[in-house]
Design a protein around this motif. Structure first.
Motif, PDB file in Angstrom:
ATOM      1  N   PHE B  97      22.753  31.219  29.689  1.00  0.00           N
ATOM      2  CA  PHE B  97      22.457  30.473  28.464  1.00  0.00           C
ATOM      3  C   PHE B  97      23.393  29.276  28.320  1.00  0.00           C
ATOM      4  O   PHE B  97      22.958  28.171  27.974  1.00  0.00           O
ATOM      5  N   LEU B  98      24.679  29.474  28.599  1.00  0.00           N
ATOM      6  CA  LEU B  98      25.624  28.359  28.429  1.00  0.00           C
ATOM      7  C   LEU B  98      25.372  27.259  29.459  1.00  0.00           C
ATOM      8  O   LEU B  98      25.590  26.083  29.183  1.00  0.00           O
ATOM      9  N   PHE B 100      22.519  26.315  30.319  1.00  0.00           N
ATOM     10  CA  PHE B 100      21.456  25.544  29.666  1.00  0.00           C
ATOM     11  C   PHE B 100      22.005  24.744  28.488  1.00  0.00           C
ATOM     12  O   PHE B 100      21.764  23.540  28.350  1.00  0.00           O
ATOM     13  N   LEU B 101      22.785  25.418  27.620  1.00  0.00           N
ATOM     14  CA  LEU B 101      23.260  24.765  26.391  1.00  0.00           C
ATOM     15  C   LEU B 101      24.185  23.589  26.711  1.00  0.00           C
ATOM     16  O   LEU B 101      24.029  22.495  26.161  1.00  0.00           O
ATOM     17  N   ALA B 104      22.527  20.591  28.017  1.00  0.00           N
ATOM     18  CA  ALA B 104      21.825  19.778  27.013  1.00  0.00           C
ATOM     19  C   ALA B 104      22.795  19.090  26.065  1.00  0.00           C
ATOM     20  O   ALA B 104      22.370  18.425  25.128  1.00  0.00           O
ATOM     21  N   SER B 105      24.088  19.245  26.308  1.00  0.00           N
ATOM     22  CA  SER B 105      25.105  18.756  25.363  1.00  0.00           C
ATOM     23  C   SER B 105      25.612  17.369  25.748  1.00  0.00           C
ATOM     24  O   SER B 105      25.416  16.918  26.885  1.00  0.00           O
ATOM     25  N   PRO B 106      26.272  16.693  24.812  1.00  0.00           N
ATOM     26  CA  PRO B 106      26.860  15.392  25.129  1.00  0.00           C
ATOM     27  C   PRO B 106      27.847  15.475  26.296  1.00  0.00           C
ATOM     28  O   PRO B 106      28.394  16.540  26.598  1.00  0.00           O
ATOM     29  N   ASP B 170      32.171  30.036  22.044  1.00  0.00           N
ATOM     30  CA  ASP B 170      30.779  29.945  22.506  1.00  0.00           C
ATOM     31  C   ASP B 170      30.292  31.270  23.097  1.00  0.00           C
ATOM     32  O   ASP B 170      29.151  31.688  22.854  1.00  0.00           O
TER      33      ASP B 170
END
Lengths: 521, 203
Positions: B97-98, B100-101, B104-106, B170
């Motif tokens: 999951f991280l 992916f997250l 998608a992050s800056p 997180d």
């Protein structure tokens, strides 16, 4: 030819909603424009498990860099920052938190409902800084008396002059033992405490308390999706005669006509609208004296020792309360003017970041303090200063081609010293109650984050230093009123919404009377 | 809620294939062994249950290198191990999951994670001659020492400490918000702790 309305109201939140509620009941035909859509609460909200959300509750990364209140459940409520940009100096970030829906920020407010007092309205008389308001507490008290029952405010009457008592649903709920111990500790330090004063009900918004009554009169026409660009004026008289607006979805341009215009678009949006319209600024004060409240979230995090190890019973833990301002009332602090308040709450589990552990040890430590936490948050007075301002940045435009605001506000030594003092006092209060203080700090959230922005169109008797008179009426344009938080001359440690509602009620009744006498319109 | 989920499900497939067809004369007589859904009244939209993709399929990591991903998996396991019936980060698919997250992050957050994971591997190689993914709990503990520093409101200057603080938060949140955690808790309690009021996009 489309109809000319008596009053055109821009915005549907606390002040716009109150203006509509008052004016329509007096037979005034109103047109209300709101930049956002109308929410259907049955269709547009629903229960979901956090794991069903695409980002497991984290929210889409980078979507809301300035809205710390946004989570993945409520992300669609907040105004989109790309469609609605603004600018600031990189060294002085400003967090502008907006909602563009019918009802505005009353859809999500914290409901804290504190009266302001002459410690704020007449603050210059008290400590010499800044300016007094053109009204005193006794001018506004009758309106507070009517707003509180309307918003079903619950509270306890205490006789504290800094937060005058109101018309409450009496809160006689019992305190838990931890709260009683904290109150006793405060008493020993001569620090006042009381129950929270909050609007009650499943919903406490303009949408359910103000707008339905206004619509029932048949005197209100509500148009969502209407992004107002400019207030228009009559060339001969200089009076406002309507607004130019753009349909949010199609970008089609419209002009609506009215005999008077009320701005309740929110503090900074109203200032932006006036600046973009080139109106109401003969004083040069428009856009200036921006301030808010500073927050130190979780200024102290404590644990009630007797509640450790699964002993956080309902008798021992739970409940909350409020400490009103106690500094600079009868005495004078050396390091800062004015004062701060606290919210305090018992129960809950302290955040994992406070524990220098990880893995199984951390889980064990968290299980040990489950339900045993005690937290405090500081809300401090911010001094209004001419140099803290908004201006139009013509180089940047929003989705609808309207120039945006450049915002400049930062906290100064007075706020820093107040925040430090609040940390020390909070620690003493908790230790005095026998609590273990596990973390303390005085780091304020950035300006704007409290969502209590105020000033920029302040009222006053002096036409050279203020934008509005004591009835929220523009000095320069007699049929133009600004009824939201931008009219504040100064603020306190009290949340401002109740005062915005009372001011809007007072100003709307004045406007209705002026129209009845044909002094306006 | 079920109606809403049904609409979302339908949105992903062709309308012709998704919407219920008007009942033909043959459909009105229900065979004994037909599923109950065949009794759906002809003018009502069906309320279909759906599942999240994570319940049925493996997530494919895309951001981190294999060495970084291995370090992240080990770190997540150390930060949030399974305890009793409660699933840990591993069971909750937190590393996937991280990936992916953070992907998608800056850029600054991606850099924090990439450099932090690289640092874990460098430290593990220098101290123990192995990847961080292969370290024992004791070995990893020396590398994760910054997590044992007392909390302050100042962000740490040390990039590794900054990364570890972010990862601690997180990993915990991604575990507690996972389907696996929710299902396990639901077995023990009737309270649905993971439920919240969701606001759908408004026009």
């Amino acid at each position: 030819m489309k109809p000319e309305y008596d009053v055109l109201i821009v915005g549907s939140g606390a002040s716009g909603g109150m203006a509509a509620w008052v004016l329509t009941q007096k037979g005034v035909k109103c047109l209300m424009l709101d930049a956002g859509p109308l929410v259907d609460f049955e269709r547009q909200r629903g229960l979901k498990h956090v794991y069903e959300l695409p980002y497991r509750g984290f929210g889409k990364p980078g979507r809301f860099p300035h809205v710390t209140q946004a989570d993945e459940f409520n992300a669609n409520v907040w105004a989109d920052e790309k469609q609605n940009p603004y600018t600031y100096d990189p060294d002085d970030p400003y967090y502008w938190v907006r909602i563009r829906l019918v009802g505005g920020k009353t859809l999500m407010w914290g409901r804290a409902s504190w009266r302001m007092s002459d410690y704020e309205f007449k603050n210059k008389d008290h400590d010499g800084f800044g300016d007094n308001w053109p009204i005193s507490y006794k001018d506004l008290a009758p309106y507070y008396d009517r707003v509180e029952p309307l918003f079903r405010v619950k509270g306890r009457r205490e006789g504290f002059p800094q937060i005058p008592d109101g018309v409450y649903l009496e809160d006689n709920s019992a305190d838990s033992e931890s709260i009683r111990r904290f109150i006793a500790s405060a008493k020993r330090m001569n620090v006042p405490t009381t129950k929270e004063r909050v609007a009650t009900g499943q919903f406490a918004s303009s949408v359910n308390l103000l707008l339905p009554g206004a619509l029932e009169t048949g005197n209100l026409t509500l148009i969502p999706h209407a992004v107002v660009r400019e207030v228009s004026t009559d060339r001969k008289t200089g009076l406002a005669n309507g607004v130019h607006f753009i349909d949010r979805r199609t970008k089609r341009e419209y002009h609506a006509r009215a005999r008077a215009v009320v701005l309740g678009a929110s503090c900074l949006e109203s200032a932006r609208l006036l600046l973009n319209s080139g109106l109401a600024n003969s004083s040069g004060a428009l856009g200036h004296y921006l301030f808010d409240q500073f927050y130190v979230k979780n200024v102290v995090e404590a644990v009630v020792p007797e509640a450790r190890g699964g002993r956080a019973t309902r008798e021992l833990m739970g409940g909350d309360g409020y400490i009103p301002r106690f500094r600079n009332l009868d005495t004078r602090e050396k390091k800062f003017l004015r004062g701060y308040a606290y919210d305090f709450g018992s129960g809950g589990t302290p955040h994992p970041r406070y524990f220098p552990l990880y893995g199984a040890e951390l889980q064990q430590a968290l299980a040990d303090v489950s339900g045993a936490g005690f937290g405090m948050t500081t809300m401090g007075t911010v001094l209004p200063r001419f140099e803290h301002l908004v201006r139009i940045n013509k180089d940047v435009k929003d989705e609808w081609g309207i120039p945006v605001l450049h915002i400049h506000q930062k906290y100064t030594e007075n706020e820093f010293e107040m925040a430090k003092d609040s940390m020390q006092v909070a620690e003493e209060l908790c230790r005095g109650a026998g609590f273990e203080v596990i973390a303390k700090h005085w780091q304020m959230v950035p300006p704007g984050e409290s969502i209590h922005e105020l000033g920029t169109c302040r009222m006053g008797d002096n036409l050279k230093t203020s934008v509005l008179n004591q009835f929220n009426q523009c000095h320069d344009v007699k049929n133009l009123f600004v009824m939201d938080g931008s009219s504040f001359v100064s603020g306190g440690s009290q949340n401002p919404t109740l005062t915005i509602l009372a001011l809007a009620m007072r100003a709307s009744e004045y406007l209705a009377e002026q129209m009845r006498r044909r002094a306006i319109g | 809620m079920k109606r809403r989920r049904a609409i979302q499900t339908l949105a992903g497939i062709s309308v012709a294939g998704a919407l219920p067809l008007p009942a033909s004369p043959q459909q009105t007589s229900v065979a004994p062994n037909q599923p109950t859904g065949a009794n759906q009244p002809p003018n009502e939209t069906p309320k279909l249950d759906s599942a999240v993709a994570e319940a049925a399929a493996e997530s494919v990591p895309r951001l981190f290198s294999s060495a970084q991903f291995g370090a992240l998996g080990r770190l997540a396991e150390l930060l949030m191990p399974a305890a009793g019936e409660n699933p840990g980060a591993k069971e909750a698919g937190v590393a996937e999951f991280l990936d992916f997250l953070i992907g998608a992050s800056p850029a600054d957050r991606q850099t924090l994670y990439r450099e932090g994971l690289d640092k874990l591997n460098v430290e593990a190689r220098n101290r123990y001659g192995k990847h961080f993914a292969e370290t024992t709990g004791t070995e990893a503990g020396t590398i994760l020492a910054p997590l044992r520093r007392a909390w302050t409101d100042e962000s740490p200057e040390d990039p590794l400490a900054r990364f570890l603080q972010a990862a601690k938060q997180d990993v915990m949140e991604a575990t507690l918000n996972s389907r696996e955690w929710s299902v396990t808790r639901a077995k023990r309690s009737r309270r649905a702790g993971s439920l919240g009021m969701y606001w759908y996009p408004i026009e």
